[in-house]
Design a protein around this motif. Structure first.
Motif, mmCIF file in Angstrom:
data_model
loop_
_atom_site.group_PDB
_atom_site.id
_atom_site.type_symbol
_atom_site.label_atom_id
_atom_site.label_comp_id
_atom_site.label_asym_id
_atom_site.label_seq_id
_atom_site.Cartn_x
_atom_site.Cartn_y
_atom_site.Cartn_z
ATOM 1 N N TYR A 264 0.853 -1.193 0.000
ATOM 2 C CA TYR A 264 0.000 0.000 0.000
ATOM 3 C C TYR A 264 0.888 1.242 0.000
ATOM 4 O O TYR A 264 1.725 1.430 0.891
ATOM 5 C CB TYR A 264 -0.912 0.025 1.226
ATOM 6 C CG TYR A 264 -1.853 1.215 1.248
ATOM 7 C CD1 TYR A 264 -2.980 1.237 0.437
ATOM 8 C CD2 TYR A 264 -1.593 2.315 2.062
ATOM 9 C CE1 TYR A 264 -3.839 2.327 0.441
ATOM 10 C CE2 TYR A 264 -2.444 3.406 2.075
ATOM 11 C CZ TYR A 264 -3.568 3.408 1.257
ATOM 12 O OH TYR A 264 -4.406 4.487 1.253
ATOM 13 N N ASP A 266 1.086 4.732 0.843
ATOM 14 C CA ASP A 266 0.387 5.731 1.664
ATOM 15 C C ASP A 266 0.945 7.130 1.373
ATOM 16 O O ASP A 266 1.403 7.841 2.276
ATOM 17 C CB ASP A 266 0.547 5.379 3.142
ATOM 18 C CG ASP A 266 -0.430 6.152 4.020
ATOM 19 O OD1 ASP A 266 -1.357 6.769 3.464
ATOM 20 O OD2 ASP A 266 -0.255 6.144 5.252
ATOM 21 N N ASN A 268 0.379 10.562 -1.666
ATOM 22 C CA ASN A 268 -0.592 11.067 -2.639
ATOM 23 C C ASN A 268 -0.010 11.258 -4.038
ATOM 24 O O ASN A 268 -0.640 11.878 -4.895
ATOM 25 C CB ASN A 268 -1.216 12.373 -2.148
ATOM 26 C CG ASN A 268 -0.198 13.495 -2.010
ATOM 27 O OD1 ASN A 268 1.001 13.288 -2.173
ATOM 28 N ND2 ASN A 268 -0.678 14.687 -1.704
ATOM 29 N N LYS A 300 -2.077 6.014 -2.866
ATOM 30 C CA LYS A 300 -3.220 5.657 -2.024
ATOM 31 C C LYS A 300 -3.922 4.395 -2.530
ATOM 32 O O LYS A 300 -5.156 4.295 -2.529
ATOM 33 C CB LYS A 300 -4.214 6.821 -1.962
ATOM 34 C CG LYS A 300 -3.656 8.089 -1.328
ATOM 35 C CD LYS A 300 -3.328 7.898 0.137
ATOM 36 C CE LYS A 300 -2.817 9.179 0.788
ATOM 37 N NZ LYS A 300 -2.530 9.005 2.226
#
Length: 379
Positions: A264, A266, A268, A300
């Motif tokens: 993932y 995290d 932007n 994201k």
């Protein structure tokens, strides 16, 4: 004595090289310098074919003026009967006032030539110096954005300086921080009265909690006396974070296994040039490893990454340590996990798979023979 001989020989080679260059260099520039004071005026310099040779040149600006100069030609060909050609240039209309320095390079490729037994290739590179001196108008503001990211606050601001010759009565600046189309914060700053040469700072502080870790656009519009300036800057809060959500939990020994990772991002923004390295460790020894290079993680989002790892047939079935390192976003993330190695039932029991039908048929045949084979009667 030996050093003196080497020195004399070196001087002789330099002289010989210079004489040889005179035979092949056909390039000259006149004048060597221009001073530009207007954006709507055309200037020129002359390229001279002093040796009446055939050659080609490429022409390009360099230095501080590189983004502001428009050239009439970027390459030219000279034939032996052409003595000179002019190159015209002018400043782009949007060149801001101020002083800039640079040059316009004229580069000629020289063909291979020999100095004794040595073959030499070279390029002639001359430069027409350009000094730009655009006067400031009577009212002119130079502005730049700044940011100061701290643990609990984010200070955003604008630096202003009046470079003109007259006082500016009122300056209004609209500032905002955006993430794509979403506005996170916006505010207005005003400066009343800015004398020639005077500087002022317009700023505001915001709680760090208003921003997630990520990269944002800091934009501003500065308005004064019917003039407007658009400014854009990038601010970065925190650092990229990559999280391991899941990975393949079981490997089969004696084969090449697909290894899936779910990461993932995290952050932007997309993270490029990510690299994974992983080791499978048992009894303090590396039993297997793998690597995936040069891939991207979408922002994201949980990203699925596939790799391959060969598990030798001699590895004992059981649980092993899995050490994963992710290199990306100028950081390294390390994860410790567990992974199981299982037997390859199909391969390891292949002989029994072949024998079982034969054994089954033998048993069935024996039963049938015992049942239907005529028995000898005893008198």
């Amino acid at each position: 004595m030996k050093a003196k001989i080497i020195f004399v020989l070196g001087v002789f080679i330099c002289i010989l090289f210079s004489i040889s260059l005179l035979d092949v260099i056909a390039l000259g520039i006149s004048p060597v310098k221009s001073v530009v004071r207007k954006t709507n005026e055309t200037y020129f310099f002359t390229i001279v074919n002093s040796e009446h040779e055939d050659f080609d040149v490429v022409i390009y600006p360099e230095g501080e003026i590189a983004d502001f100069i428009a050239l009439s030609d970027t390459q030219l060909h000279f034939s032996s009967d052409e003595f000179s050609k002019k190159v015209y240039f002018k400043l782009n209309p949007n060149t801001p006032p101020g002083s800039y320095f640079g040059g316009i390079v004229v580069q000629q490729a020289i063909p291979y030539f020999k100095i004794g037994d040595n073959i030499v290739a070279a390029r002639v590179r001359l430069s027409h110096k350009v000094n730009v001196e655009l006067p400031y108008p009577k009212k002119y503001i130079k502005a730049s954005l700044f940011s100061d990211i701290k643990n609990k606050t984010v200070e955003l601001g604008l630096w202003l300086r009046n470079l003109g010759g007259e006082r500016i009565e009122n300056v209004e600046a609209h500032m905002a921080v955006k993430e794509k189309e979403k506005t996170l914060v916006d505010f207005v700053g005003e400066a009343s009265g800015l004398n020639p040469g005077e500087e002022k700072i317009l700023s505001n502080s915001f709680s760090r909690e208003l921003f997630d870790n990520g990269a944002y656009q800091f934009v501003s519009t500065v308005e004064y006396d019917e003039n407007s300036i658009e400014l854009l800057d990038k601010i970065v809060i925190g650092n990229p974070v990559i999280k391991l959500k899941y990975h393949t939990k079981k490997l089969i020994r004696g084969k090449i296994n697909k290894m899936y990772f779910y990461f993932y991002n995290d952050w932007n923004e997309k993270l490029d040039d990510i690299e994974i390295e992983f080791d499978i460790i048992g009894d303090n020894e590396i039993a297997g490893n793998g690597k995936v290079s040069k891939f991207s993680l979408l922002p994201k989002t949980t990203n699925k990454i596939c790799s391959f790892v060969e598990v030798p047939s001699y590895m004992k079935p059981g649980n092993y340590k899995l050490i994963i390192e992710i290199h990306g976003g100028n950081r390294t993330f390390k994860f410790d996990s567990d992974i199981a190695v299982k037997r390859n039932f199909l391969v390891e029991n292949l002989i029994w798979l072949y024998l079982m039908p034969a054994v089954f048929m033998l048993i069935v045949s024996t039963i049938l023979l015992l049942k239907y084979l005529p028995r000898k009667k005893h008198g």
